[in-house]
Design an enzyme around this catalytic site. Structure first.
Site, short mmCIF file in Angstrom:
data_model
loop_
_atom_site.label_atom_id
_atom_site.label_comp_id
_atom_site.label_asym_id
_atom_site.label_seq_id
_atom_site.Cartn_x
_atom_site.Cartn_y
_atom_site.Cartn_z
CD GLU A 1 -2.89 1.17 2.36
OE1 GLU A 1 -3.12 0.11 2.97
OE2 GLU A 1 -3.43 2.25 2.65
NE ARG B 1 -9.45 0.12 9.13
CZ ARG B 1 -10.73 0.10 8.76
NH1 ARG B 1 -11.61 -0.64 9.43
NH2 ARG B 1 -11.15 0.79 7.74
CD GLU C 1 -8.42 -4.49 5.47
OE1 GLU C 1 -9.37 -3.76 5.10
OE2 GLU C 1 -7.46 -4.06 6.11
N1 MTE Z 1 -6.35 -11.38 -1.24
C1 MTE Z 1 -5.31 -11.78 -2.00
N2 MTE Z 1 -5.41 -12.93 -2.68
N3 MTE Z 1 -4.16 -11.06 -2.07
C2 MTE Z 1 -4.01 -9.89 -1.37
O1 MTE Z 1 -2.96 -9.25 -1.46
N4 MTE Z 1 -5.03 -8.29 0.21
C3 MTE Z 1 -6.02 -8.12 1.28
C4 MTE Z 1 -7.41 -8.54 0.81
N5 MTE Z 1 -7.34 -9.84 0.20
C5 MTE Z 1 -5.09 -9.45 -0.55
C6 MTE Z 1 -6.27 -10.23 -0.53
C7 MTE Z 1 -6.11 -6.75 1.77
S1 MTE Z 1 -5.00 -6.24 2.94
C8 MTE Z 1 -7.10 -5.90 1.36
S2 MTE Z 1 -7.24 -4.35 2.03
C9 MTE Z 1 -8.07 -6.28 0.33
O2 MTE Z 1 -7.86 -7.60 -0.15
C10 MTE Z 1 -7.99 -5.28 -0.81
O3 MTE Z 1 -8.82 -5.60 -1.87
P1 MTE Z 1 -10.39 -5.22 -1.89
O4 MTE Z 1 -10.50 -3.82 -1.38
O5 MTE Z 1 -10.74 -5.33 -3.30
O6 MTE Z 1 -11.06 -6.20 -0.99
MO1 MOS Z 2 -5.26 -3.72 3.24
S1 MOS Z 2 -4.14 -3.84 4.97
O1 MOS Z 2 -6.09 -2.28 3.76
O2 MOS Z 2 -4.11 -3.20 2.12
#
Ligand code: MTE
Ligand code: MOS
Length: 747
Positions: A226, A304, A704
């Site tokens: 990020e 958070r 998450e």
């Molecule tokens: N799933 C996979 N396969 N790979 C990832 O890097 N990141 C997670 C989650 N699921 C991630 C994942 C995190 S930290 C977040 S914030 C969300 O996916 C981001 O994607 P979204 O906002 O589309 O859910």
């Molecule tokens: Mo997810 S920790 O908000 O990239």
């Protein structure tokens, strides 16, 4: 719809950063650092390194045309420190050469002399010395002072949770090349293309319009890309700019592990007060966040932690304080849950401790305090459509919690070597960036003359399936086959000013913008039909546009051509900003979240009391998806998140030595869950809920929240340990590695 990347992923055809065909003459860059976590640099000798054939240049702070600064929230992080090193692995400069191999060789030849300074790795020590990233913050509701005396039970204690290595399969990297007018193209493995663009512009002293950042996909981010994907992209862009050549960087796993920040370790103090009937009357908590050597995203993560300090429980009197403490570790950063899991661990530990002292089961306390409609969180948001009790009830009844408890008891009564434990783990997670300003997104849609469609948004695909969801949205609105639609890469020239894909809000924000763009185009196409064919009440379905009685039918392709011939615009750009949400930091009150995600899990574990090892027999979940728009993708997120959470609580152990050097710096010393250690059984049941309008197609964000089911892993193991050694005085110190379990079994 299956994940649109699935076929190419399993065939190894998907293109990641290191798969981009290299342009002839591409150079490679590699950062170098000193073997210390805190020191004054006295001199650096490059002579021997520069003599190696293939070494082109060594780039330092002197080569930076703009600002030597990459801090995202606070400008406290130089790209290259000028005289003081703050963490082990902090880049001092870049070696640029014709191959990565030669750069590595050169790195060993750079001689750095420095004078060591004291190293602090403990957040409590940093706090005592007033080494803070930002001033502390406190959330409060009610008045705890008045109620302690009325409580039947008052319990206090301390908890510790360690960090977590992201271990994205694709390590950090970037590939940049100069374009003809001094502008730069950057392929980056980042969750935040705009942050990369903005930071490169700052460091190179160029306007943002000269930096094009393109992201095809990430081999995982989990929050680790990020903010922390930026540095590597700046390295590549800076070298490309300086030398006028394409420059690539792709980190070796051990460099990635050593040089990047991780999930924040926290140390916390709590005090909890309960009434006779197990209602939590008061809760005070102080969190010490181990931020590392620079702010990175720590202030936002700290926030958070405070938002989620009471998890899924209603507590009328709360004081929650959090300190962001500056230590000599790599700057810690976002990791799935973004500080929420650390906040929740403490309240769960407090409940378990209280239960042990009172002589009840933790789930009795948990159940008695779940949030309901009309309850207020310490940050002022009044709860609507709470699903905490609903998901608990459903979970306890469909999986028969009473029977599970009974099974555990009888097993433990008749076994001495093996003991079972269980935990119930409710979750409640707020959806939206807590920084209200970040909750907006854009989408760009082109319909070409031949009826094919291309979609761009600010969402970054990192395995979570957001592109599949975007495709579903466009395909459904236009009523056309998904194979007519392409989801393009995330590119700062097509979509400007993006928020990172994070906070689980990627699909909601970008999906809503896409919905708006598609609906505007749809209206235009409907007008074309009405004006030309004088028909009304038409539907877009199966690549056709037809009246309900089928007296009029035109194909999608023919309608698109018609619209084009009549000079109707077939392109649309839309902007979506989440309504309703707001937050007042001065008062620490507001309505920061569009909605909350709920769920309940039951985790069962068997501990081998001779070896200290354990196996999760089963995890049974009832999760509130709203109306899931893609159950395969969403169930995948639950399984992945859960296992990642269990890993954090159990076997993943980050170790720095007293000099601040990462000891668990490779996959041989840092253990993540594998196919053998995942739970033997994971059952996911969808809670039947309406789903909020602010969720895309009423399908709640899922990225998450499921990680936090993993918290239960710690408490399930603890229960089994207690069954073996009931008198042991146990601490709360995650992860609960087999080594620690073994010590506790015989404590
Ligand atoms: N799933 C996979 N396969 N790979 C990832 O890097 N990141 C997670 C989650 N699921 C991630 C994942 C995190 S930290 C977040 S914030 C969300 O996916 C981001 O994607 P979204 O906002 O589309 O859910
Ligand atoms: Mo997810 S920790 O908000 O990239």
């Amino acid at each position: 719809m299956i994940n649109i990347d699935a076929h190419n992923h399993v065939r190894g055809k998907s293109v990641y950063l290191d798969d981009i065909p290299e342009i002839n003459g591409t150079l490679f860059c590699l950062p170098f650092y000193a073997e210390t976590a805190h020191a004054h640099i006295s001199s650096i000798d490059y002579e021997k390194a520069l003599q190696l054939k293939g070494i082109i240049y060594i780039l330092t702070s002197k080569d930076i045309p703009g600002q030597n600064q990459i801090g995202g929230i606070i400008p406290d992080e130089p790209l290259f420190p000028e005289n003081e090193i703050h963490y082990w692995g902090q880049p001092l400069g870049l070696i640029v050469g014709t191959s990565e191999f030669i750069c590595r060789k050169a790195r060993k030849l750079i001689e750095i002399s420095f004078d060591e300074l004291p190293v602090i790795t403990c957040p409590r020590v940093a706090q005592k010395r007033n080494q803070l990233i930002v001033p502390p913050r406190t959330f409060r509701i009610g008045n705890t002072d008045d109620v302690w005396t009325d409580c039947a039970y008052v319990i206090d204690g301390r908890t510790d949770v360690n960090g977590q290595e992201h271990l994205y399969i694709e390590t950090q990297g970037a590939y940049a090349w100069p374009k003809e007018d001094g502008s730069i193209y950057v392929a980056s493995s980042t969750q935040g293309p705009t942050a990369v663009q903005r930071t490169i512009a700052t460091v190179l002293d160029l306007p943002m319009h000269k930096i094009e950042v393109n992201v095809v996909r990430l081999g995982g981010g989990f929050g680790g890309k990020e903010d922390q994907a930026t540095m590597w992209a700046v390295f590549a862009a800076l070298s490309a700019h300086k030398l006028g050549k394409p420059v690539k960087i792709s980190l070796h796993r051990m460099d990635d592990m050593c040089m990047t920040g991780k999930r924040h370790p926290y140390s916390s103090d709590y005090k909890i007060g309960l009434s006779k009937d197990l209602k939590i009357k008061a809760y005070e908590v102080t969190h010490f966040q181990n931020a590392g050597a620079a702010a990175d995203l720590s202030p936002a993560i700290l926030e958070r932690t405070l938002f989620h300090s009471t998890n899924a429980y209603y507590i009328p009197n709360v004081v929650a304080t959090a300190w962001s403490c500056k230590t000599n570790l790599p700057p810690n950063t976002a990791f799935r849950g973004f500080g929420g899991p650390q906040g929740k661990f403490v309240i769960e530990a407090a409940i378990v401790k209280a239960a042990e002292i009172i002589g009840v089961k933790p789930d009795e306390i948990q159940k008695a305090n779940l949030v309901d409609d009309g309850d207020e969180f310490p940050y002022g948001q009044v709860i609507q459509n709470a699903e905490a009790k609903h998901s608990w009830k459903e979970c306890a009844s469909v999986y028969n919690l009473d029977e599970i408890k009974h099974k555990v008891l009888t097993f433990n009564a008749s076994n001495s070597r093996f003991k079972k434990g269980y935990a119930v783990q409710p979750i409640c997670f707020g959806i939206s960036f807590t920084n209200t300003m970040m909750n907006h997104a854009r989408a760009l849609v082109h319909i070409y003359q031949d009826g094919s469609v291309v979609v761009s948004t600010g969402a970054v695909e990192m395995g979570q399936g957001v592109n599949t969801k975007l495709l579903q949205i466009a395909s459904e609105i236009f009523g056309i086959n998904p194979n007519k639609i392409r989801i393009e890469s995330t590119n700062t020239l097509r979509i400007a000013n993006t928020s990172p894909t994070a906070a689980s809000a990627g699909a909601d924000l970008n999906g809503k913008a896409l919905e708006m763009a598609c609906n505007t185009l749809l209206q235009r196409l409907i007008s074309v039909v009405e004006n030309n064919y004088k028909v009304e009440d038409i539907k877009f379905c199966n690549d056709q546009i037809a009246t309900s009685d089928a007296s009029f039918v035109i194909s999608w392709n023919d309608l698109v051509i018609k619209a084009f011939q009549q000079r109707v615009s077939l392109s649309e750009h839309a902007h979506y900003a989440t309504p309703v949400i707001h937050y007042d930091k001065a008062k620490e009150k507001g309505h920061p979240f569009a909605y909350h995600v709920y769920g309940t899990a039951i985790l069962e574990v068997t501990v081998d009391c001779l070896k200290g090892t354990y196996q999760f027999d089963s995890v049974k979940i009832v999760h509130d998806f709203g109306k899931s728009m893609n159950t395969d993708v969403d169930n995948g997120q639950i399984e992945g998140g859960l296992v990642q959470g269990i890993g954090w609580m159990t076997i993943e152990e980050i170790l720095y030595n007293e000099k601040g050097k990462l000891i668990s710096n490779a996959l041989s010393t840092y253990k993540v869950p594998d196919i053998y250690s995942v739970p033997k059984e994971i059952i996911i049941r969808h809670l039947d809920t309406t789903g909020p309008d602010l969720a895309i197609k009423k399908s709640k964000a899922v990225g998450e929240p499921p990680l936090m089911y993993g918290l239960g892993a710690y408490f399930a193991i603890r229960k089994a340990v207690k069954a073996f050694n009931p008198k042991a005085d146990l601490t709360f110190d995650a992860p609960y590695t087999p080594e620690k379990v073994l010590m506790d079994l015989y404590r």
